[in-house]
Design a protein around this motif. Structure first.
Motif, short mmCIF file in Angstrom:
data_model
loop_
_atom_site.label_atom_id
_atom_site.label_comp_id
_atom_site.label_asym_id
_atom_site.label_seq_id
_atom_site.Cartn_x
_atom_site.Cartn_y
_atom_site.Cartn_z
N PHE A 163 -1.90 -12.17 0.36
CA PHE A 163 -1.92 -11.09 -0.64
C PHE A 163 -1.00 -11.47 -1.79
CE2 PHE A 163 -2.67 -8.83 3.42
CZ PHE A 163 -3.99 -8.50 3.18
N LEU B 175 0.26 -9.87 -4.16
CA LEU B 175 1.29 -8.90 -4.56
C LEU B 175 2.44 -8.81 -3.57
CD1 LEU B 175 -0.88 -5.91 -5.88
CD2 LEU B 175 0.52 -7.47 -7.23
N ARG C 95 7.30 -0.01 8.29
CA ARG C 95 7.63 -1.19 7.48
C ARG C 95 8.57 -2.13 8.20
NH1 ARG C 95 8.51 -1.43 1.35
NH2 ARG C 95 7.93 -3.53 1.95
N MET D 226 4.60 3.39 3.73
CA MET D 226 4.49 2.09 4.39
C MET D 226 3.90 1.04 3.46
SD MET D 226 2.35 1.22 7.53
CE MET D 226 0.83 0.41 7.49
N ILE D 227 3.43 -0.05 4.01
CA ILE D 227 3.08 -1.19 3.17
C ILE D 227 1.96 -0.87 2.16
CG2 ILE D 227 1.40 -2.23 4.77
CD1 ILE D 227 4.02 -4.19 2.72
N PHE D 228 1.06 0.03 2.54
CA PHE D 228 -0.05 0.36 1.63
C PHE D 228 0.46 1.09 0.39
CE2 PHE D 228 -2.29 -0.20 5.66
CZ PHE D 228 -3.21 -1.15 5.24
N GLU E 159 3.42 0.62 -0.87
CA GLU E 159 4.07 -0.44 -1.65
C GLU E 159 3.02 -1.25 -2.42
OE1 GLU E 159 7.37 -0.54 -1.67
OE2 GLU E 159 7.28 -2.17 -3.15
N LEU E 160 1.91 -1.55 -1.75
CA LEU E 160 0.83 -2.31 -2.41
C LEU E 160 0.26 -1.53 -3.58
CD1 LEU E 160 -1.15 -3.96 0.50
CD2 LEU E 160 -0.38 -5.14 -1.55
N ARG F 183 2.74 -1.68 -6.42
CA ARG F 183 2.79 -2.99 -7.08
C ARG F 183 1.53 -3.26 -7.89
NH1 ARG F 183 5.72 -6.82 -2.56
NH2 ARG F 183 7.38 -5.34 -2.15
N ASN F 184 0.41 -2.77 -7.39
CA ASN F 184 -0.83 -2.99 -8.13
C ASN F 184 -0.80 -2.24 -9.46
OD1 ASN F 184 -3.50 -4.13 -8.29
ND2 ASN F 184 -4.21 -2.00 -8.19
N LEU G 162 1.40 -4.16 -11.69
CA LEU G 162 0.78 -5.41 -12.14
C LEU G 162 -0.11 -5.15 -13.36
CD1 LEU G 162 0.22 -8.45 -11.33
CD2 LEU G 162 -1.82 -7.60 -10.22
N ARG H 145 -11.92 -9.13 -2.69
CA ARG H 145 -11.56 -10.19 -1.75
C ARG H 145 -10.33 -9.79 -0.92
NH1 ARG H 145 -12.66 -15.55 -1.21
NH2 ARG H 145 -11.00 -16.72 -0.16
N GLU H 146 -9.36 -9.17 -1.62
CA GLU H 146 -8.14 -8.73 -0.94
C GLU H 146 -8.48 -7.69 0.14
OE1 GLU H 146 -5.17 -7.76 -3.88
OE2 GLU H 146 -4.16 -6.48 -2.42
N MET I 73 -7.81 -7.90 4.12
CA MET I 73 -7.17 -6.81 4.86
C MET I 73 -8.00 -6.37 6.05
SD MET I 73 -5.74 -4.12 2.13
CE MET I 73 -4.56 -4.67 0.94
N GLU J 90 -7.23 3.01 6.44
CA GLU J 90 -6.00 2.47 5.83
C GLU J 90 -6.28 1.94 4.43
OE1 GLU J 90 -3.45 1.21 9.77
OE2 GLU J 90 -5.21 0.04 9.28
#
Lengths: 225, 385
Positions: A101, A103, A121, B1-3, B5-6, B9-10, B13, B286-287, B291, B300
């Protein structure tokens, strides 16, 4: 070949894709077994059905006919969520293009599957052990994939595949995007994992790479030879 | 959680794209909230004036004829007034004379409403700004606006056509819009002077001030029963509270309508978020495939995209809420010439509504892209370049 229990069993499995010009038989009546602890290479020309075989073993697809058992479970009877959990907990994927990934940092990429499994996490110390196991320098932990070399990216991908301690590692041309030296390094790493008990199924068209495996399954026009 | 955060960040970006999407939400939330605040302000503004007369019943002669024309005979007689008084008891019934006439102040000609009231009833309706309450039969009290327009002071003289001259005994406090009497643009004289000058005994209306608001309906019914016997309707009894409720209801509708117009901009913002999110799904196909293949469930993946929509909604709504206070102050100042209603609870609630609509619209817009992402076939998504 290890004489253990079968991890993967194909019984007369076919995979047919519907197509307007006529159905495409991607896998034709395949019967084969892969034992726990084996290192198997799958070889065949383009369009021979290698990817279909790999997708079926990886629980990404289900057979059109026949029975496919992964760790004894008939995949046709599993729900989408159960198949997803199977991939998450029992199978580690290693791709030709690394598929990290962009990111996330190297550490987060590695932790991703364990975070999926534990729902948090912070899930313990395992990533640090893996960093040294796949021989990644410490300064790469907090880097994004774009800041790492191809070899380092594939090591991150291997660490990610190992994080949930899966029974099976599925490798799709793991050295395809790497130079020979780096590729050999990755193969040594995989061989080490196999010696420590991991079952490895690897698709490759490179006979030199296939030599690392104990057994090679040849496939042509959807038929296992 | 991580999603989460993703998602964060997206958005970071694609900062410029995210800012544009958020801007749409800000504009939408600000416009519906500011319109809501303005609407609530108008309702408060009107009801402040109207509550003063909500304890009032106005009894007026029934206007006959299909066209609603009134004749000179349609007035309330003394006998009818006595009936009303008895029916309304113990509430106070006040007979009122009313006409419009030409008047002169010095050499200036003017016109205005003239109310004739019994001096003992005057304190019920009127507050004095300066001067003293009318006692004798001569003299007049002048409404605040009338005094201002004609530069009248206590002691000034007003000529009423050929009826004589009246000395101003008091300037009244401004009363605002009312359904009983509106002396702001006129003068109040004693009933005696009115009777003598206009040679009339019958009243134009009777105002009943009920003791408590609960008695409005029963008092109204009693008066109607006493006077409108049989098929003949002699008087109309108007319940000012009903009128007020109708007016407030109309203003609430107007306010809802203007808020809905503001809502259109939020719909536009929603469409832009839908667009941004669909782009995001396409770019990240693709990402999503990766996943899904390494163990992310459909729900998720769906959650990750909904987080993105939620973040856009929360940021846009938060900024929109702050800006809408300023926008509310501005529109209130321009439309109502006052900002004192902006911070009233019934206005402030629109900030919460605005934010809820903002976040809701974003989530709604994010739902389809999120579903689309989660529904991707992992094998095909992985092949996507």
């Amino acid at each position: 070949m290890n004489g253990g229990t079968p991890l993967i069993e194909f019984e007369r499995v076919s995979k047919v894709y519907p197509h307007p010009a006529g159905n495409v038989v991607a896998l034709d009546n395949a019967t084969l077994s892969i034992m726990t602890g084996e290192f198997v290479a799958i070889m065949g020309p383009s369009g021979s059905g290698k990817s279909t075989l790999l997708n079926l073993i990886g629980g990404l697809d289900v057979p059109s006919t026949g029975v496919l058992r992964i760790e004894g479970a008939d995949v046709s009877t599993l729900t989408d969520d159960q198949l997803t959990e199977l991939r998450r907990d029992r199978i580690g994927f290693i791709f030709q293009q690394f598929n990290l990934f962009p990111l996330l940092t190297a550490r987060e990429n590695i932790e991703f599957p364990i975070m999926l499994a534990c729902g948090k996490r912070e899930c313990g110390q395992r990533p640090h052990q893996l960093f040294s196991a796949v021989d990644l320098p410490e300064d790469s932990y907090e880097r994004r994939p774009s800041e790492l070399s191809g070899g380092q990216q594939q090591r991150v991908a291997i660490a990610r595949a190992l994080i949930n301690d899966p029974a099976l590692l599925l490798c799709d041309e793991p050295t395809g995007n790497l130079d020979t030296k780096t590729g050999n390094g990755i193969m040594e790493l995989l061989l080490g994992m196999n010696r420590r008990g991991k079952t490895i199924v690897m698709v490759t068209h490179d006979p030199k790479i296939a030599e690392f495996a104990e057994r090679t399954i040849h496939i042509r026009d959807g038929r296992v030879e | 959680m991580i999603f989460f955060e993703l998602a964060k960040r997206n958005l970071r970006l694609h900062l410029f794209r995210s800012i544009l999407a958020v801007l749409g939400v800000i504009i939408g939330v600000t416009s519906i909230t500011a319109m809501g605040i303005l609407g609530a302000g108008i309702v408060l503004f009107i009801s402040e004036d109207l509550t003063k007369v909500s304890d009032t019943l106005v009894v007026s002669p029934h206007v006959g004829g299909a066209m609603g024309f009134s004749t000179a005979n349609d007035r309330i007689t003394d006998r009818q007034f006595e009936q009303i008084k008895r029916a309304a008891a113990p509430s106070l019934a006040v007979p009122v004379y009313q006409t419009s006439d030409r008047m002169s102040v010095g050499s200036e000609e003017t016109a205005g409403i003239i109310y004739g009231l019994d001096p003992k009833d005057m304190p019920v309706f009127l507050d004095i700004k300066e001067g003293s309450m009318l006692r004798g039969s001569s003299g007049a009290m002048v409404g605040a606006r009338f005094a201002e327009d004609n530069k009248l002071k206590v002691g000034s003289l007003i000529g009423v056509r050929d009826k004589g001259t009246l000395r101003v005994s008091a300037i009244l406090k401004e009363r605002g819009m009312g359904f009983d009497i509106n002396p702001d643009y006129g003068i109040v004289v004693s009933s005696k002077w009115f009777q003598d000058s206009y040679n009339r005994k019958e009243y134009d209306s009777v105002i009943v001030k009920v003791k408590s608001l609960d008695e409005i309906d029963s008092t109204k019914k009693t008066i109607e029963k006493a006077l409108n016997r049989g098929r003949e309707t002699v008087v109309d009894v108007v319940d000012t509270r009903k009128i007020m409720e109708t007016i407030l209801d109309s203003f609430s509708r107007i306010s809802l309508f203007t808020t809905a117009i503001g809502g259109i901009s939020l719909v536009v913002a929603g469409v832009s978020i839908l667009n941004v999110m669909l782009m995001s799904v396409t770019e990240r196909t693709r990402e999503i495939g990766i996943m899904r293949s390494i163990g992310a469930k459909r729900k998720e993946v769906r959650r990750m995209f909904l987080y993105e929509a939620l973040l856009l909604g929360l940021i846009g709504s938060g900024i929109g809420a702050v800006l809408s206070v300023f926008a509310g102050l501005l529109v209130s100042q321009v439309m109502l010439q006052t900002t004192r209603f902006v911070f009233a609870p019934s206005s402030m609630i629109y900030i919460l509504y605005g934010m809820a609509f903002g976040v809701g619209t974003c989530l709604l817009s994010g739902f389809y892209p999120a579903w689309k992402a989660s529904d991707l076939n992992p094998i095909e998504a992985l092949r996507h370049e």
